[in-house]
Scaffold this motif. Structure first.
Motif, PDB file in Angstrom:
ATOM      1  N   SER A  93       1.075  -0.971  -0.036  1.00  0.00           N
ATOM      2  CA  SER A  93       0.065  -0.363   0.103  1.00  0.00           C
ATOM      3  C   SER A  93       0.791   0.802   0.054  1.00  0.00           C
ATOM      4  N   PHE A  94       0.189   2.403  -0.430  1.00  0.00           N
ATOM      5  CA  PHE A  94       0.736   4.087  -0.819  1.00  0.00           C
ATOM      6  C   PHE A  94       0.261   4.512   0.196  1.00  0.00           C
ATOM      7  N   PHE A  95       1.624   5.427   0.917  1.00  0.00           N
ATOM      8  CA  PHE A  95       1.815   6.137   2.193  1.00  0.00           C
ATOM      9  C   PHE A  95       2.391   7.313   1.664  1.00  0.00           C
ATOM     10  N   GLN A  96       2.299   8.298   1.755  1.00  0.00           N
ATOM     11  CA  GLN A  96       3.033   9.674   1.543  1.00  0.00           C
ATOM     12  C   GLN A  96       4.143   9.747   1.907  1.00  0.00           C
ATOM     13  N   VAL A  97       5.780   9.872   1.669  1.00  0.00           N
ATOM     14  CA  VAL A  97       7.073   9.197   3.131  1.00  0.00           C
ATOM     15  C   VAL A  97       7.135  10.606   3.431  1.00  0.00           C
ATOM     16  N   ASN A  98       6.229  11.301   3.907  1.00  0.00           N
ATOM     17  CA  ASN A  98       7.397  12.668   4.632  1.00  0.00           C
ATOM     18  C   ASN A  98       6.005  13.584   5.112  1.00  0.00           C
ATOM     19  N   ARG A  99       5.573  12.681   6.861  1.00  0.00           N
ATOM     20  CA  ARG A  99       5.073  12.592   7.888  1.00  0.00           C
ATOM     21  C   ARG A  99       4.072  14.024   8.187  1.00  0.00           C
ATOM     22  N   LYS A 100       5.144  14.755   7.738  1.00  0.00           N
ATOM     23  CA  LYS A 100       5.183  16.714   8.017  1.00  0.00           C
ATOM     24  C   LYS A 100       4.384  17.026   7.595  1.00  0.00           C
ATOM     25  N   SER A 101       5.039  16.883   6.078  1.00  0.00           N
ATOM     26  CA  SER A 101       4.664  17.460   4.258  1.00  0.00           C
ATOM     27  C   SER A 101       3.397  17.209   4.764  1.00  0.00           C
ATOM     28  N   THR A 102       3.056  15.664   5.476  1.00  0.00           N
ATOM     29  CA  THR A 102       1.858  14.946   4.451  1.00  0.00           C
ATOM     30  C   THR A 102       0.785  15.793   4.882  1.00  0.00           C
ATOM     31  N   GLU A 103       0.754  15.597   6.711  1.00  0.00           N
ATOM     32  CA  GLU A 103       0.651  16.718   6.879  1.00  0.00           C
ATOM     33  C   GLU A 103      -0.564  17.920   6.747  1.00  0.00           C
ATOM     34  N   ASN A 104       0.406  18.200   6.114  1.00  0.00           N
ATOM     35  CA  ASN A 104       0.645  20.564   5.807  1.00  0.00           C
ATOM     36  C   ASN A 104      -0.057  19.637   4.371  1.00  0.00           C
ATOM     37  N   LEU A 105      -0.536  18.888   3.323  1.00  0.00           N
ATOM     38  CA  LEU A 105      -0.770  18.705   2.275  1.00  0.00           C
ATOM     39  C   LEU A 105      -2.004  17.843   2.478  1.00  0.00           C
ATOM     40  N   TYR A 106      -2.765  17.529   3.447  1.00  0.00           N
ATOM     41  CA  TYR A 106      -3.908  17.061   3.580  1.00  0.00           C
ATOM     42  C   TYR A 106      -4.719  18.353   4.603  1.00  0.00           C
ATOM     43  N   LYS A 107      -3.845  18.574   5.201  1.00  0.00           N
ATOM     44  CA  LYS A 107      -4.841  19.869   5.819  1.00  0.00           C
ATOM     45  C   LYS A 107      -5.042  20.711   4.798  1.00  0.00           C
TER      46      LYS A 107
END
Ligand SMILES: C[S@@+](CC[C@H](N)C(=O)[O-])C[C@H]1O[C@@H](n2cnc3c(N)ncnc32)[C@H](O)[C@@H]1O
Length: 421
Positions: A252-266
């Motif tokens: 399964s795919f998961f975004q690679v950068n946790r902090k940036s993913t929060e920025n991306l999704y928000k």
């Protein structure tokens, strides 16, 4: 010849022009440097030059923290000031949109992160002749590494153990993934099933590893082969994001950068402006992360090609208690007709395709649907810009780059398309 570096190409090489001709520059050059080098290749439309000497260093040059940086192809820009990297990525997204000729409003500043090292929760290492590492800059030779300055600390507990393993000869690639708790899943990609672990397992148990799989891959065009065999530990990794828990299987795919993913999704969810009466399509939905974050809509339908990720998404939604989220297993291009023709009153669409962007048939169907808004997340500004130009009846009202891949030339961006009234 002296060349001013004005850009990077998609492989992270410097780019400049001499007498109007494009020149790609190999070597540890930085945006803003003026360099002198020798010609390696000359074609009608471009030259390739190897930099020998930096005549005037860029004012944005910094020391690369990783000792492997000058050989390893894993990072492109560790020697460029991080703030300048963010500006470069903003300009790249802006230019891609400009090239398609549309009227593009200004692109927002790139959302960066405070600490751009040790951020990757997922890395893919190569193995050649028993040597574990990344491909070198511009080559397919493997540069041996013992740690990675952009990988999360938990991943760095596993690399030195695997690098010393005398069974590596039977492995082609190693995928390492860490979760928010600092637990690691290891996937060994092999041409044949692994039968012997030659004591490496006992050493790995002293690291952050909680799960070990082998995956037999016969065709290296694909990231994984069909069958995963669990050799040790838990089946799936647990992740947390935006107050939700997600389980993810090895494929399964998961975004690679946790902090940036929060920025991306928000940002993406805010741009979607989710309302209670909305019927949303979440195309290329992975393990259902964005669908879950849009749960306050009337319904969200996710479409994803990896069936294990669809199973994960269904379980993630059920565990959160959301019965208005539905996940369909299949290719978007094969399912979108039925989804839209079923007349579910879809009024908003989220798309987050792989680098190649949307297939022409998907764009055609979205043009037919004329949803009131489309939020387009992309890890490739060129295909995002191409697709935006093909989507008719929309204006692009927001573009937000997000630094998902710090120190590489790759950039992620979100575009909001609103239907022209
Ligand atoms: C960039 S990821 C985004 C996943 C998800 N939105 C997220 O943020 O985690 C792209 C996803 O599209 C899936 N995918 C690739 N090609 C596809 C296709 N033709 N149809 C449906 N899904 C596809 C991949 O497996 C991957 O999960």
């Amino acid at each position: 010849m002296d060349i001013k570096i004005t850009d990077y190409d998609h492989r992270g090489r410097g780019f400049g022009r001499v007498d109007g001709k494009s020149v790609f520059i190999e070597g540890p050059v930085v945006l803003g440097d003026t360099v002198r080098g020798h010609l390696r290749e000359s074609k009608k439309n471009f030259d390739v030059v190897v930099a020998d000497e930096i005549i005037t260093p860029s004012i944005h040059r910094v020391h690369a923290k990783c000792p492997y940086f000058y050989q390893c192809g894993g990072c492109d820009m560790q020697n460029l000031l991080y703030r300048r990297q963010l500006e470069f990525k903003r300009d790249k997204v802006q230019r891609a949109l400009y090239h398609i000729g549309g009227e593009v409003l200004s692109v927002r500043d790139t959302l960066g992160i405070k600490e751009p090292y040790f951020y990757r929760n997922h890395i893919q290492l190569k193995v050649r002749d028993g040597i574990l590492g990344y491909y070198g800059k511009g080559t397919k030779d493997v540069v041996p590494i013992r740690h990675c300055a952009i990988a999360e600390p938990a991943i760095n507990t596993v690399i030195p153990i695997l690098a010393r393993w005398n069974g590596l000869n039977s492995v082609e690639e190693v995928i390492l993934r860490a979760n928010y708790k600092g637990e690691v899943m290891v996937v060994l990609i092999t041409p044949n099933h692994i039968t012997k672990l030659n004591n490496v397992l006992s050493s790995l148990l002293d690291t952050a590893m909680v799960s070990l799989y082998s995956n037999v891959r016969k065709n290296s065009k694909f990231r994984y082969g069909k069958d995963f065999v669990k050799l040790y530990g838990v089946d799936r990794l647990e992740e947390q994001l935006g107050g939700h828990t997600f389980y993810l299987s090895p494929a399964s795919f998961f975004q690679v950068n946790r902090k940036s993913t929060e920025n991306l999704y928000k940002t993406a969810v805010a741009l979607m402006d989710v309302q209670q009466e909305d019927a949303i399509l979440d195309l290329y939905s992975g393990i259902g992360t964005l669908s879950l974050l849009m749960h306050n809509a009337k319904s969200v339908t996710g479409v994803e090609i990896v069936s294990a990720a669809v199973d994960d998404a269904r379980e993630n939604a059920a565990a959160a208690g959301y019965d208005n989220l539905h996940f369909i297993s299949g290719a978007v291009e094969d399912t979108i007709d039925a989804l839209i023709d079923r007349d579910q009153g879809v009024n908003k669409v989220m798309v987050d395709p792989p680098r190649g962007g949307l297939k022409a048939s998907v764009v055609a169907k979205l043009n037919e649907l004329q949803a009131e808004r489309i939020v387009y997340i992309s890890c490739n500004p060129a295909t995002q810009a191409r697709d935006i130009a093909l989507l008719k009846g929309y204006s692009v009202t927001e573009v937000v780059p997000v630094d998902m891949f710090c120190h590489s030339v790759h950039s992620e961006s979100i575009a909001l398309l609103e239907k022209i009234k």
